[in-house]
Design an enzyme around this catalytic site. Structure first.
Site, short mmCIF file in Angstrom:
data_model
loop_
_atom_site.label_atom_id
_atom_site.label_comp_id
_atom_site.label_asym_id
_atom_site.label_seq_id
_atom_site.Cartn_x
_atom_site.Cartn_y
_atom_site.Cartn_z
N PHE A 33 -46.44 22.03 26.34
CA PHE A 33 -45.94 20.93 25.84
C PHE A 33 -44.56 21.01 24.93
O PHE A 33 -44.40 22.42 24.46
CB PHE A 33 -46.97 20.13 25.05
CG PHE A 33 -47.32 20.73 23.99
CD1 PHE A 33 -46.78 20.45 22.84
CD2 PHE A 33 -48.27 21.81 23.92
CE1 PHE A 33 -47.04 21.03 21.31
CE2 PHE A 33 -48.80 22.53 22.62
CZ PHE A 33 -48.21 21.94 21.46
N CYS A 36 -37.15 14.60 32.82
CA CYS A 36 -38.43 14.38 33.61
C CYS A 36 -38.11 13.69 34.82
O CYS A 36 -39.10 13.02 35.72
CB CYS A 36 -39.51 13.73 32.95
SG CYS A 36 -39.98 14.85 31.34
#
Length: 238
Positions: free
Chosen positions: A174, A191
């Site tokens: 992350f 993303c």
């Protein structure tokens, strides 16, 4: 089951060097698992959690679309940024100064064998941490990571996630924006999701800078509870 996790603080480290180091630890765990299976060796598999801050870098997951990088090679050089295609899930993201990047390299056989649950626990760790700062963060259906104001025109992502797993061993992880320069996200479609913004903790709190070490402590506290883990914390120049 070995629930002990070695926490390594890598400091500011080049993405490629860190990726190679992750692969080394990942292979070490896989090799032990193979030995256990073939020879019934009964050896414990180690677990690691790396904290690192990278110089400016863009990474593209294995299913990502190159068109989501909006810079040429020359423009990347001008911005003193690098670019890598890598072997995690997800599309394109940015790492850089002011961001907490966490790479848990775990044998999930030591915890639970469920990748969906693993990702939800990583998200929950971040959500609980942000709650301590008075920020209401949530998940966005079908979009891994942690978001603010989901379902409104002001939806924005504060933490990106992408992992790889083989034989229940994980790597990658992350990236939580704490004091990140959000201008670098303008050079990608983060993303691969159009029309949604990115934010950082210092922006949400209206502060010039947030104490990164304090945020890490809170993340680890919630990770430890969720995974019922034990920690061994060390600084390293891996």
């Amino acid at each position: 089951m070995n629930k002990k996790i070695e926490i390594q603080e890598l400091g500011n480290k080049d993405f490629k060097d860190t990726w190679e180091y992750q692969e080394q630890l990942f292979k070490q765990i896989l090799d032990i698992k193979v030995k256990n299976r073939r020879e019934d060796a009964g050896l414990d598999t180690p677990n690691y959690f790396l904290f690192v801050e990278h110089p400016h870098v863009y990474t593209l997951g294995k299913s990502g679309d190159m068109s989501n990088l909006l810079l040429s090679e020359e423009e990347l050089e001008k911005k003193e940024a690098t670019f890598y295609k890598i072997n995690r899930g997800g599309d394109i993201t940015y790492h850089g100064p002011g961001q907490i990047v966490g790479y848990p390299i775990l044998d999930l056989d030591n915890f639970f064998t469920d990748i969906h649950k693993y990702l939800r626990f990583l998200e929950e760790m971040v959500i609980l941490t942000l709650t301590e700062y008075g920020i209401k963060a949530t998940r966005s259906e079908g979009e891994t990571g942690v978001w603010l104001d989901v379902g409104t025109p002001f939806a924005r992502k504060i933490c990106a996630m992408g992992v790889r797993a083989s034989r229940w061993v994980t790597m990658h992880g992350f990236a939580l924006n704490v004091n990140a320069d959000l201008g670098y996200f303008d050079n990608i479609i983060p993303c691969g999701i159009r029309g949604k913004a990115v934010t950082s903790l210092h922006v949400e709190l209206g502060l010039e800078k947030v104490n990164i070490d304090e945020v890490k402590e809170k993340l680890l506290k919630h990770f430890k509870t969720l995974f019922e883990a034990e920690f061994n914390i060390q600084k390293t120049e891996a």
